[in-house]
Design an enzyme around this catalytic site. Structure first.
Site, PDB file in Angstrom:
ATOM      1  N   GLU A 189      -0.757  -4.282  11.694  1.00 43.44           N
ATOM      2  CA  GLU A 189      -0.091  -4.703  10.463  1.00 43.44           C
ATOM      3  C   GLU A 189       0.573  -6.068  10.636  1.00 43.44           C
ATOM      4  OE1 GLU A 189       2.497  -1.401   9.358  1.00 43.44           O
ATOM      5  OE2 GLU A 189       1.200  -0.094  10.530  1.00 43.44           O
ATOM      6  N   HIS A 209       0.182  -3.459   5.414  1.00 45.42           N
ATOM      7  CA  HIS A 209       0.063  -2.263   6.270  1.00 45.42           C
ATOM      8  C   HIS A 209      -1.421  -1.873   6.392  1.00 45.42           C
ATOM      9  CE1 HIS A 209       0.781   1.718   7.883  1.00 45.42           C
ATOM     10  NE2 HIS A 209       2.077   1.675   7.674  1.00 45.42           N
TER      11      HIS A 209
END
Ligand code: TA6
Length: 301
Positions: A275, A172
């Site tokens: 991400e 992330h």
């Protein structure tokens, strides 16, 4: 984190001039990595890469000035690890969002200064009883990080049990940018995405991605590199990946940022998440004895 533990880490895994452990904010243990061509730091809490900069460059990653730095809490920034599910749990909304890896303790498995001047470290997530109730399958989870002119991060899931299981996951990554309104992302033109802001309605991407409102999208069926073109900082960040057929692009913009914990009201201007994921329809099935590697390589163009 006690100093003795830092000194134990340095005794066992420190490499002069390449790997040094130190206390970070609130005493969190941090691995500081120095290669011949770039530097990085990694918090053992969450296995979170906090910073990466090729020599002579500003940090490519971003961490919120309001992030909690506490054992057992996710860090807002760097590269939190979402695992064994991305976003909400598929069937039980009471389970923690983005899984439990990002707030759990990780330990060092090995460090290595390689002949080509890059430096590698492997972390392994420490398995706890709480994890067994959240995800009732035997597994091992490793994070391999290799620091050079680029940053390579591999998240390795191994099924050590006797039943097949499914995961979704993400690196992330929060990238540091000069001004979100002057940023574009290329690599996802003509790709379909699921729009989280419209109950995951499927839409088509037309041209480059630009930002003038909240964006929270799972791009599907894509293995492409992405390039963040940051006009304000006058630089381009390339993210290449393997083991991933989806990419999430997120910026909270003004209202969502103001409502979020661990994030300053105006900080949405300074970061963009691109991400590397297995998310949305990109679900990974791992058979007993098998492993899956989610890998991202980040560098400046
Ligand atoms: O990756 C995008 C996302 O899932 C967004 O929906 C947004 O909520 C963000 O991650 C941050 O989630 P967090 O649980 O860290 O607040």
């Amino acid at each position: 984190m006690m100093n003795t533990q830092i000194s134990d880490l340095n005794d066992e895994f420190g490499i002069e001039g390449a790997v040094e452990f130190a206390e970070g904010p609130n005493g969190l243990a941090i691995a500081n990595i120095t290669s011949n061509s770039g530097k990085a730091s990694i918090a053992l809490n969450g296995g979170t890469v906090l910073s990466f900069a090729p020599n002579g460059e500003e940090d490519v990653l971003w961490v919120s000035s309001e992030s909690a730095f506490e054992e057992g809490k996710a860090i807002r920034g760097g590269i939190p690890v979402c695992w064994p599910w991305f976003g909400s749990h598929p069937t039980d909304a009471s389970k923690p969002s983005h899984g439990f890896a990002r707030y759990s303790a990780w330990r060092v498995a090995y460090t290595d200064a390689l002949d080509d001047g890059t430096v590698a470290i492997r972390l392994e997530m420490a398995v706890s009883d709480e994890m067994n109730t959240l995800f009732p399958y035997p597994f091992s989870l490793y994070l391999d990080v290799c620091v050079g002119k680029t940053l390579m991060v591999n998240l390795i899931t191994r099924n050590t049990g006797t039943e097949t299981f499914q995961i979704t996951d993400a690196l992330h990554s929060y990238f540091s940018i000069g001004d979100i309104s002057q940023v574009t992302v290329s690599g996802l033109e003509s790709t379909q995405y699921l729009d989280k802001l419209e109950k995951f309605r499927q839409k088509g991407q037309d041209g480059l991605i630009s930002f003038n409102k909240e964006v929270d999208r799972v791009y599907i069926d894509t293995k492409s590199d992405c390039i963040i073109d940051d006009a304000a900082k006058k630089r381009k960040i390339r993210i290449s990946k393997t083991g991933s057929s989806s990419t999430v692009v997120w910026n909270p913009w003004i209202e969502t940022a103001a409502a979020m914990g661990n994030l300053g009201d105006n900080e949405y201007l300074e970061f963009l998440c691109v991400e590397t994921t297995n998310a949305g329809t990109d679900i990974i099935e791992i058979k007993p004895g098998d492993r899956h590697v989610l890998s991202a390589v980040t560098g400046l163009e």
